[in-house]
Design a protein around this motif. Structure first.
Motif, PDB file in Angstrom:
ATOM      1  N   UNK A 198      10.878  -0.047  14.203  1.00  0.00           N
ATOM      2  CA  UNK A 198      10.173  -0.906  14.416  1.00  0.00           C
ATOM      3  C   UNK A 198      11.249  -1.773  15.056  1.00  0.00           C
TER       4      UNK A 198
ATOM      5  N   UNK B 244       9.619 -10.350  15.948  1.00  0.00           N
ATOM      6  CA  UNK B 244      10.833  -8.886  16.852  1.00  0.00           C
ATOM      7  C   UNK B 244      11.908  -9.687  18.148  1.00  0.00           C
TER       8      UNK B 244
ATOM      9  N   UNK C 139       7.260   2.805  13.953  1.00  0.00           N
ATOM     10  CA  UNK C 139       7.183   2.411  12.221  1.00  0.00           C
ATOM     11  C   UNK C 139       8.461   1.803  11.987  1.00  0.00           C
ATOM     12  N   UNK C 140       8.926   3.201  11.726  1.00  0.00           N
ATOM     13  CA  UNK C 140      10.324   3.225  10.837  1.00  0.00           C
ATOM     14  C   UNK C 140      11.186   2.371  11.649  1.00  0.00           C
TER      15      UNK C 140
ATOM     16  N   UNK D 264       5.617   7.031  -8.217  1.00  0.00           N
ATOM     17  CA  UNK D 264       7.482   6.756  -7.764  1.00  0.00           C
ATOM     18  C   UNK D 264       8.243   5.438  -8.317  1.00  0.00           C
TER      19      UNK D 264
ATOM     20  N   UNK E 187      15.982   1.581   2.704  1.00  0.00           N
ATOM     21  CA  UNK E 187      15.966   0.774   1.592  1.00  0.00           C
ATOM     22  C   UNK E 187      16.750   0.817   1.534  1.00  0.00           C
TER      23      UNK E 187
ATOM     24  N   UNK F 195      12.674   4.372  -2.075  1.00  0.00           N
ATOM     25  CA  UNK F 195      12.476   4.115  -3.539  1.00  0.00           C
ATOM     26  C   UNK F 195      13.304   3.956  -4.552  1.00  0.00           C
TER      27      UNK F 195
ATOM     28  N   UNK G 279       9.096   5.403   6.173  1.00  0.00           N
ATOM     29  CA  UNK G 279       9.165   5.068   4.516  1.00  0.00           C
ATOM     30  C   UNK G 279       7.993   5.266   3.881  1.00  0.00           C
ATOM     31  N   UNK G 280       6.702   5.324   4.819  1.00  0.00           N
ATOM     32  CA  UNK G 280       5.608   5.214   3.494  1.00  0.00           C
ATOM     33  C   UNK G 280       5.100   6.433   4.300  1.00  0.00           C
TER      34      UNK G 280
ATOM     35  N   UNK H 143       6.640  -2.918  -1.356  1.00  0.00           N
ATOM     36  CA  UNK H 143       7.880  -3.076  -1.072  1.00  0.00           C
ATOM     37  C   UNK H 143       8.651  -1.825  -0.203  1.00  0.00           C
ATOM     38  N   UNK H 144       7.702  -0.932  -0.237  1.00  0.00           N
ATOM     39  CA  UNK H 144       7.531   0.277   0.171  1.00  0.00           C
ATOM     40  C   UNK H 144       8.064   0.161   1.819  1.00  0.00           C
ATOM     41  N   UNK H 145       7.239  -0.289   2.263  1.00  0.00           N
ATOM     42  CA  UNK H 145       6.700  -0.359   3.919  1.00  0.00           C
ATOM     43  C   UNK H 145       7.298  -1.180   4.553  1.00  0.00           C
ATOM     44  N   UNK H 146       7.222  -0.691   5.412  1.00  0.00           N
ATOM     45  CA  UNK H 146       8.709  -1.139   6.747  1.00  0.00           C
ATOM     46  C   UNK H 146       8.087  -2.894   7.172  1.00  0.00           C
TER      47      UNK H 146
ATOM     48  N   UNK I 140      11.662  10.186  -2.881  1.00  0.00           N
ATOM     49  CA  UNK I 140      10.696   8.382  -2.246  1.00  0.00           C
ATOM     50  C   UNK I 140      12.395   7.657  -2.530  1.00  0.00           C
TER      51      UNK I 140
END
Lengths: 418, 902
Positions: free
Chosen positions: B649, A238, B646-647, B102, B175, B138, B720-721, A161-164, B136
C-alpha cells in the motif's frame, strides 16, 4: 521490553498492577516514592529512574502515575509513548482516565492491558482493533449482561489486526454517512513586559470524525498547503502522495481520530489576537501590591474573541486579592495561589479590566519577580494561519456523504511576562 | 495464604475465597464469569488468589470466550507457583494449537508460552517451530514473541531458537517483521550475519510495519549499518556536499575536484536505508521519529542530519515526558552541531509553567547554542530566568551564564558584571551560585579583576551560604597579593567567627591564613597562629589534620624538613582554571534515543554501536538470488483510484518497480533452463502482489474439450488477508472459448491452490486475455502460448510419416539448414531439445542420421511433421511439413533456437 506496570494515585497508593513476564514485587516502587517525595510537585518527577536492578519509566496523567518497570535497554520514548497510548485508550473507553473509572472497570482494564502487550511488546494498540475484541462499557449493556450473563468480550475475532489497514474495522455500516473535519490551531507565544513578541508560533491539528460505510478512500486538499512547514500524520495517510501532490489521501479509521498535526512555517509572522496592558506592583512596605490588567483586541481578523481567561500563579507571599472586574468573574485560590479571571467574550467597545490590591504576608520580603499571565482564548471559524481546506473527495464507495469543515483558533501556551 | 490480604482477618478472607470457589464450581456460566471477574480484580490489586488455582484451571476449556480469557490471565499469573497443577491445562492448549481458526491457535501459543514452567520447554519448542511455519502471519508473529519467552525461561535453547529466528527473518509479512527483529535483538543480537540477506527486504517493508516494530527494526539496522558500510564522514564536510551527486550522476565531475583522494561513494544499501526511513519522520509516534533521528545522527552524511531537526522540535509539543527525552537528545546533538538547532532557538525558551527538569534541559540547550551572534538575545532571556521563583532553576541559569562567559570571550565582562549585581540578590541560593560561578570565571582571567574581588570581600559579611563564603575566602587567598589591604582584614574577621563556621568555610579559612602567612607574614603571623590553634582542637578530624599539615608546612621548625622550603610553591602554585562544560558532552558515546543515553550510564543489555569499518565488508552478502520470473500484471484500467497493491500500500513504489525491472531481465533464462522435464513449458506471472498466479502447460489432453489446450494455474495469496470469490470474468477476444475453473470461495493468506482450465487458442499464438476477479478487485490476465504448446503428439510409424510428408510438399514445407551446438549432436539430445519446445511425439527411426517427430494441432487437428537430417560437421537440415504455414515458421524458429544453443 515492558516488564510490569503499576498504576499509582496522587497519594501514593498502588491500585493496579500488571505483569507481562514474571512477577516483580511492588516494593520496586519504593525508589519511585522516594524521588516523588523529594520532587514535591508530581510534574517534577523525572520520567526515567534507575534502581539497582530495574529501570522505572513513568508518565503522569490525570493525576495518576503510570509506572512501568523495565529490566534491559529499551528506547525510553518507546515506553513513554506506549504508556500514553494506554492512557489514551482508557480515555477512549471510559470517557476519562482517572482512578475512579479505572477501579470501576478493573476487569475491562485488565483485559485491555492483556491485549495491548505480549511479553512486554505492543501487540494491539489501535483502538479499532481493541474495540472489536473488548467492547467498551455502556450502561444498557452492563444491565443486560448482569441479567443474561453476557460478556464484554467480543465473540467475533478481530480481523483488523490482520488487515493491511489495521486502523479500520471491516464491514462498517451507517445510514447517515458523514465526514467532518476540525482544523484547530493553537498559538504558542511569549510576550514580554512591553507587549513585544518574544516568541510565537502556530501549531495546528486536523481532527476528523468520519462515519462512512464500507472502505471509502478520501482525499483532502488545501488551498494553501505551502503554509505547512512540518507535519505528522496518522498512519493511514499516504506519505508519497503528500510528498508529490500535497494532498492528504487516506482510508480513514472509523470514528474520531487525529488526521494530522502541523506546524506553520516560522517565516510567517504570527498574528497575536489580543494585547494585554498590565501593571503588577508589589510594594517594599505595607505588605501589599497593586494589580491592573486590561485586555483589548489586536489582530483577530474581524472575528470575536471568546472564552477569554487569564490565569496567574501568584508568589507564595500573596495572601489575598481584593479586585474588581469590569467584566467576568475572578477567583483566587488561597492554597494553590492561583488567580483566575474568567472574562468570556471580548467586547471591543468596552475593554475588560481587572484592578485592585493584593495583600501579602506581613514582614515577608517583596517577591523578586512578577508572576506571568497565562491567557486562554478561542476564536470560532478562523484558522489564524489562514489555512483553508479546498475540497474533500471520496473514492471507492458510491453514496454521497455529508461533508463539513470547521475552523477554530485557540491560545496554546500563551504567556505574558510582567 | 489468607495472611497476604492484609486488611482483612484471615477467617473472613478464607470464607470469601470459599465463596468464589463455589461459584467457580457451579454449573452456571454467569456465576463462573462473575467469580473470575472478582478474582482478576484481586490479581489487579496485587492480592493473592493462588489457592483458587485448582478451581480456576478446570475452566480452561470453557466455551465462553470472556471466561476463557480471564482464566488465561489467571493461569499466566500463577502457573509459576503451581507448576504441577498448571500442567493439567497444557493438553487444552496443545489441542487449540491445531485449531483451524488462526486466532485460537495464536492465543493458545501466547498462553502456553507465557506459562513459565520449565518442564514444558520441549512442548513450547515444538509449538514455536510449528507456529513459525503456520500459514497465518498472525500466528507467526505470536511465535516470534514466544521465542523470547522461551529464551528467558531456558537459555539453553538458544541454538534451536536462532534457527527459528533465521527462518522467521525471511518472512515477508509486515506483521511478523517487527516481532522477529525484537526476538533477534533479545536472543542473538550479535548474529549480524542473519540480517544480510534480509536487509533490503526489511528496508523496503519498513513503511508498512506497525509503528512499534519500526522502532525496533530501525534501531537494529542502525547497528547493522555501522558494521557494514564505510563512514560517510571521512573526507570532511566539503566533500560530503558532493557525494549525493557522485552517487546519482557520473563521477567524472567528482574526480576532477578530488583527484588525489579516493572518492567516497555511498553503498546503495546505505542510501536505501536513509531514503526509506526518512518518511517516518512524519510519524505520529514520537518513538518512531526519535529512532529515525538517531539513525540519521549515527549514519547520515553530516550535511543531511539537519533534516531531522524540524521533526524533533515538533516533538517538543508532545507530553512532558516526551519533551524530557527529546530535549536530552537535542542537548547532546546541539553540542556538536549548533547549526542544526540554532534557527529554532526560540523553541527552547522556558515557560514559567514548565517542570524543573524541562527548564534545566532547555537552559542547557540554549547555552550550547550560544554564539557571538545570538548571545545578547540569550543573555536577555537568561535575565528573566534568574528572577524565576523556581530557585533551583535560577541557580542553574547562573551556571549557564558562567558557561556562556567562558565560551564567548566577548561577553565575559558583561556576564561578570551581571553576576556581581546578583550578589546583592535577596535569595541566598542565587547569591551562593553567583559567587561560585564568579570564582570560576575569575580563575580563568584573574589579572583584571581585583575590583570584583574587593566587591565580594565587602559583601562577605552578608553572605551566609557556606559554599559561597568558602569560595570567597579561597578567592581572596589565591589572589591575596592583588588585594593586599583587604585580605588580612577578612582573615581577622574570620578569626573571630571561626568556631561558628561550617567545615568547608573553616578549611578555606585555614588555607587563607596559610597563604597570607607566606606572602604577608608581618601582618598576619599572629592571626594565623591563632587560627591554627583553633583548628588544632576542632571537632572535625579533617580540620585537625589540615591544620597540623599546614602548620608543619609553613612554620619552620626542626622537624619540618625539606618540604618547608617549597611551602610557597606548594600552596601558591598556579592552578588550572576549571572547565565549564556541558554535562551532555560526549554523551553521544551512547546511541541516541537509548535508555543508556538518557541515564548517561550503560544499561543492562545495551548494544554498543561499532565504529565504521575502515574497509567495507563484502557487499554481495546482501544480494538475494531471484529464482522466480516475476512480471507485473497491470491492474484493470477502469478503477482509477484503486491502489496498485494492497500489501505494499504505502511502500516506496519506485523501488518496487526498479527491483522488479531488474529482476525480470535477469530471470528469463533461469525460467527456461528450469523448465525441467520434457513435458512442461513453464511460465510464471504475478499480479501486483496480492494475488500471484503461475501457469504452466501440463501437456495433457484437455478433459473438457479436445480442441482446448490444458492450462494449470497455481493461484497463491501473497497478501495478509484472505481473498474471496476468485473467478474468471470477462474475456477477450469475446469469441475466445475458455473452460473456467469453479469459483474459489476463499483463499487464506499464504495459501495456494492449483486449478486447471482449458483454452481454445484456435491454433494461433495470439494471447488469450481474460479477467481474473476476486471479491474486491480484478486483474487482467494474458496467457500467450508458445507455438509448441498448441500441438499434441501423434504416434505413427516411419512409413506413415514419410507418406504423410510426401503429401505436404511445396507450400506446406518449410526448411532451414542449421549449425547445431556440438552437445546436441546425438539423437537423444536432439529429441530432448525438440520436445522441450514442442509437444510432439518421437517417430522411431531406422536411419541414424534422421530424427523425426509428429504431432497434430490441438484445435484443428492438422498434422505437423518435423524431421531433422544430420549432415557432416554438426550441420543439419530441419524440415517442417504442415498446412499451417505460419505455425511452421514459428516452430522452425523455436526448434532452431533450441538446437543451436547449448
Amino acid at each position: 521490553m515492558i516488564h510490569s506496570l503499576f498504576l499509582i494515585n496522587h497519594s501514593g497508593d498502588i491500585f493496579l498492577e500488571k505483569h507481562w513476564k514474571s512477577v516483580i514485587s511492588r516494593s520496586v516502587c519504593d525508589y519511585f516514592f522516594e524521588v516523588k517525595e523529594k520532587a514535591v510537585d508530581p510534574e517534577n518527577v523525572p520520567p526515567v529512574l534507575q534502581t539497582p536492578h530495574h529501570y522505572l519509566i513513568s508518565i503522569y496523567r490525570g493525576k495518576l502515575f503510570f509506572l512501568s518497570v523495565v529490566q534491559t535497554e529499551v528506547p525510553p520514548l518507546f515506553v513513554i509513548e506506549f504508556l500514553h497510548r494506554v492512557a489514551d485508550t482508557f480515555q477512549d473507553y471510559f470517557g476519562e482516565c482517572s482512578e475512579g473509572v479505572i477501579k470501576d472497570n478493573l476487569v475491562t482494564v485488565y483485559e485491555l492491558l492483556e491485549e495491548m502487550l505480549d511479553n512486554g511488546f505492543p501487540l494491539a494498540t489501535e483502538s479499532n482493533v481493541l474495540k472489536e475484541m473488548i467492547r467498551p462499557p455502556n450502561i444498557l449493556r452492563s444491565v443486560v449482561n448482569t441479567l443474561t450473563g453476557g460478556s464484554n468480550v467480543g465473540d467475533t475475532l478481530p480481523t483488523g489486526q490482520l488487515s493491511n489497514v489495521p486502523w479500520r474495522r471491516a464491514g462498517v455500516k451507517y445510514t447517515n454517512n458523514e465526514a467532518y473535519f476540525d482544523v484547530v490551531e493553537e498559538i504558542d507565544a511569549i510576550l514580554d513586559k512591553s507587549g513585544t513578541t518574544v516568541f510565537a508560533e502556530i501549531q495546528g491539528v486536523v481532527e476528523a470524525c468520519v462515519r462512512l460505510t464500507g472502505m471509502p478512500d478520501l482525499t483532502l486538499s488545501f488551498m494553501n498547503p505551502r503554509l505547512l512547514d512540518d507535519m505528522s500524520f496518522h498512519p493511514c495517510v499516504r506519505f508519497k502522495r503528500w510528498e508529490s501532490e500535497r494532498v492528504l489521501s487516506f482510508i480513514p479509521p472509523d470514528g474520531n481520530f487525529t488526521l494530522m498535526t502541523y506546524h506553520v512555517s516560522s517565516q510567517n509572522l504570527v498574528a497575536i489576537p489580543v494585547y494585554v496592558k498590565q501593571n503588577i506592583n508589589f510594594f517594599e512596605t505595607g505588605s501589599c501590591g497593586r494589580l491592573d490588567i486590561t485586555i483589548g483586541p489586536k489582530q483577530n481578523m474581524g472575528k470575536t474573541v471568546e472564552g477569554l481567561m487569564v490565569t496567574i500563579h501568584m508568589p507564595k507571599v500573596v495572601l489575598s486579592a481584593n479586585l474588581t472586574a469590569t467584566q467576568g468573574n475572578y477567583t483566587y485560590d488561597l492554597t494553590t495561589k492561583v488567580l483566575v479571571w474568567d472574562i468570556g467574550k471580548l467586547n471591543p467597545q468596552k475593554l475588560p479590566n481587572l484592578r485592585g490590591s493584593l495583600s501579602m504576608q506581613a514582614g515577608a520580603p517583596k517577591p523578586e519577580e512578577n508572576p506571568s499571565l497565562n491567557i486562554d482564548l478561542k476564536i470560532q471559524q478562523l484558522a489564524i494561519s489562514g489555512l483553508k481546506v479546498s475540497r474533500l473527495d471520496m473514492y471507492g464507495e458510491k453514496y454521497k456523504p455529508f461533508k463539513g469543515v470547521k475552523y477554530l483558533t485557540k491560545a496554546g501556551k500563551f504567556q505574558v511576562r510582567t | 495464604k489468607g495472611m497476604l490480604i492484609p486488611t482483612r482477618p484471615r477467617l473472613f478472607s478464607v470464607c470469601r475465597n470459599e465463596d468464589l470457589k463455589e461459584m467457580l464450581e457451579s454449573s452456571k456460566e454467569s456465576l463462573k464469569l462473575e467469580a473470575m471477574k472478582r478474582i482478576v480484580g484481586l490479581i489487579a490489586k496485587g492480592k493473592n488468589a493462588s489457592e483458587l488455582f485448582p478451581a480456576v484451571v478446570k475452566n480452561v476449556a470453557s466455551k465462553n470466550i470472556e471466561l476463557k480469557k480471564l482464566v488465561y490471565v489467571y493461569l499466566v499469573r500463577y502457573a509459576e507457583e503451581q507448576q504441577d497443577l498448571a500442567l493439567l491445562s497444557i493438553s487444552t492448549f496443545q489441542r487449540a494449537l491445531k485449531d483451524p481458526n488462526q486466532f485460537i491457535r495464536a492465543s493458545a501459543l501466547r498462553v502456553l508460552s507465557s506459562i513459565r514452567v520449565p518442564i514444558i520447554v520441549p512442548i513450547m519448542m515444538l509449538a514455536i517451530k510449528e507456529a513459525a511455519a503456520d500459514l497465518s502471519p498472525y500466528v507467526r508473529k505470536t511465535s516470534a514473541h514466544a521465542i523470547q519467552k522461551l529464551f528467558s525461561l531456558d537459555a539453553d535453547q538458544k541454538e534451536q531458537l536462532i534457527e527459528v529466528i533465521e527462518k522467521l527473518l525471511k518472512d515477508k509479512s509486515t506483521l511478523v517483521a517487527g516481532s522477529v527483529v525484537m526476538a533477534f535483538e533479545e536472543v542473538c543480537p550479535d548474529r549480524i550475519d542473519l540480517i544480510h540477506k534480509n536487509y533490503r527486504k526489511l528496508c523496503n517493508l519498513l513503511v508498512d510495519v506497525e509503528e512499534w516494530g519500526q522502532v525496533v527494526i530501525i534501531s537494529m539496522l542502525t547497528r547493522y549499518a555501522r558494521t557494514q558500510f564505510t563512514s560517510p564522514w571521512k573526507e570532511g564536510a566539503m566533500f560530503d556536499e558532493n557525494n549525493e551527486k557522485a552517487f546519482y550522476e557520473s563521477d567524472s565531475e567528482e574526480k576532477k575536484g578530488h583527484t588525489e583522494e579516493k572518492p567516497y561513494i555511498m553503498d546503495p544499501d546505505h542510501r536505501l536505508l536513509l531514503r526509506n526511513t526518512k518518511p517516518l519522520l512524519q510519524s505520529r509516534n514520537t518513538a518512531v521519529v526519535m529512532s529515525v533521528a538517531q539513525l540519521y545522527w549515527h549514519l547520515a552524511p553530516k550535511h543531511e542530519v539537519s533534516i531531522v531537526t524540524k521533526s524533533l522540535v515538533r516533538l517538543l509539543r508532545s507530553h512532558r515526558e516526551v519533551q524530557y527525552i527529546v530535549l536530552q537528545n537535542i542537548a547532546t546533538m546541539s553540542i556538536q552541531r549548533k547549526g542544526m538547532f540554532e534557527p529554532f532557538m526560540k523553541s527552547f525558551y522556558v515557560r514559567s509553567t514548565d517542570a524543573t527538569h524541562i527548564k534545566t534541559l532547555k537552559l542547557e540547550i540554549l547555552t550550547n547554542l550560544a554564539n557571538e551572534a545570538n548571545i545578547s538575545t540569550i543573555l536577555r532571556e537568561f535575565q528573566t530566568y534568574v528572577k524565576s521563583q523556581d530557585k533551583a532553576f535560577a541557580a542553574a541559569t547562573i551556571q549557564a551564564i558562567g558557561r556562556c562567559a567562558t565560551n564567548i570571550s566577548e561577553v565575559t565582562d558583561t556576564c561578570l558584571n551581571g553576576l556581581v549585581l546578583l550578589l546583592s540578590n535577596r535569595d541566598e541560593t542565587v547569591v551562593a551560585e553567583s559567587v561560585v560561578v564568579i570564582k570560576k570565571l575569575l580563575q580563568t582571567q584573574p589579572t583584571q579583576h581585583s575590583e570584583i574581588i574587593k566587591h565580594m570581600a565587602k559583601l562577605f559579611d552578608n553572605i551566609t551560604v557556606p559554599m559561597a563564603r568558602a569560595s570567597i575566602l579561597w578567592l581572596i587567598g589565591e589572589y591575596c597579593e592583588r588585594v593586599p589591604k583587604i585580605a588580612p582584614d577578612v582573615l581577622r574577621k574570620m578569626a573571630k567567627s571561626f568556631t561558628a563556621e561550617e567545615d568547608i568555610v573553616k578549611l578555606q579559612t585555614v588555607n587563607l591564613a596559610a597563604k597570607l602567612y607566606l606572602t604577608n607574614s608581618k601582618q598576619t603571623k599572629l592571626l594565623t597562629q591563632y587560627i591554627l590553634n583553633l583548628g588544632k582542637y576542632d571537632q572535625n578530624y579533617d580540620i585537625r589534620d589540615r591544620t597540623r599539615f599546614i602548620r608543619q608546612l609553613i612554620v619552620p621548625s626542626e622537624k619540618s624538613g625539606a618540604l618547608n622550603k617549597y611551602a610557597r610553591r606548594i600552596l601558591l602554585a598556579p592552578k588550572p582554571a576549571p572547565v565549564l562544560e556541558s554535562s551532555f558532552k560526549d554523551r553521544d558515546r551512547f546511541q541516541l534515543g537509548t535508555l543508556s543515553h538518557s541515564l548517561n550510564s550503560k544499561a543492562t543489555g545495551y548494544q554498543e554501536l561499532s565504529d565504521w569499518p575502515a574497509v567495507a565488508p563484502d557487499q554481495s552478502v546482501r544480494n538475494v538470488e531471484i529464482i522466480e520470473a516475476v512480471k507485473e500484471w497491470t491492474p484493470t484500467v477502469g478503477k482509477t483510484k484503486q491502489p496498485k497493491s494492497d500489501d505494499k500500500f504505502y511502500s516506496d513504489d519506485e523501488d518496487e518497480k526498479e527491483e522488479e525491472g531488474s529482476d525480470s531481465s535477469g530471470s528469463e533464462d533461469s525460467s527456461s533452463s528450469s523448465s525441467e522435464g520434457l513435458f512442461m513449458y513453464f511460465t510464471m506471472q504475478m499480479f501486483s502482489s496480492c494475488l500471484a498466479a503461475k501457469y504452466h502447460f501440463p501437456r495433457q489432453p484437455c478433459l473438457y474439450q479436445p480442441s482446448m489446450v490444458a492450462v494449470q494455474v497455481i493461484l497463491s495469496n501473497s497478501s495478509d488477508h484472505s481473498l474471496e470469490e476468485i473467478h474468471i470474468g470477462d474475456r477477450s477476444p469475446a469469441s475466445l472459448s475458455i473452460h473456467c475453473f469453479n469459483t474459489i470461495e476463499r483463499l487464506e493468506p499464504e495459501a495456494s491452490v492449483t486449478v486447471s482450465m482449458g483454452i481454445d487458442f484456435s491454433d494461433s499464438t495470439q494471447a488469450a486475455n481474460f479477467q481474473l476477479c476476486t471479491k474486491e478487485d480484478q486483474f487482467s490476465v494474458s496467457i500467450q502460448p508458445a507455438v509448441g504448446e498448441l500441438l499434441m503428439p501423434s504416434s505413427m510409424t516411419e512409413q506413415d510419416f514419410c507418406k504423410e510428408q510426401g503429401k505436404l510438399q511445396g507450400m506446406n514445407e518449410t526448411s532451414a539448414t542449421i549449425t547445431m551446438e556440438t552437445a546436441n549432436a546425438s539423437s537423444q539430445a536432439i529429441s530432448k531439445q525438440v520436445l522441450s519446445v514442442a509437444n510432439v511425439g518421437v517417430v522411431s527411426s531406422s536411419q541414424n542420421n534422421f530424427s523425426r517427430f509428429a504431432g497434430r494441432t490441438v484445435s484443428s487437428g492438422a498434422l505437423v511433421l518435423v524431421s531433422l537430417e544430420l549432415k557432416e560437421s554438426s550441420t543439419a537440415l530441419l524440415t517442417i511439413n504442415t498446412e499451417k504455414t505460419v505455425m511452421a515458421s514459428m516452430l522452425l524458429r523455436d526448434i532452431k533456437q533450441a538446437l543451436t544453443q547449448a
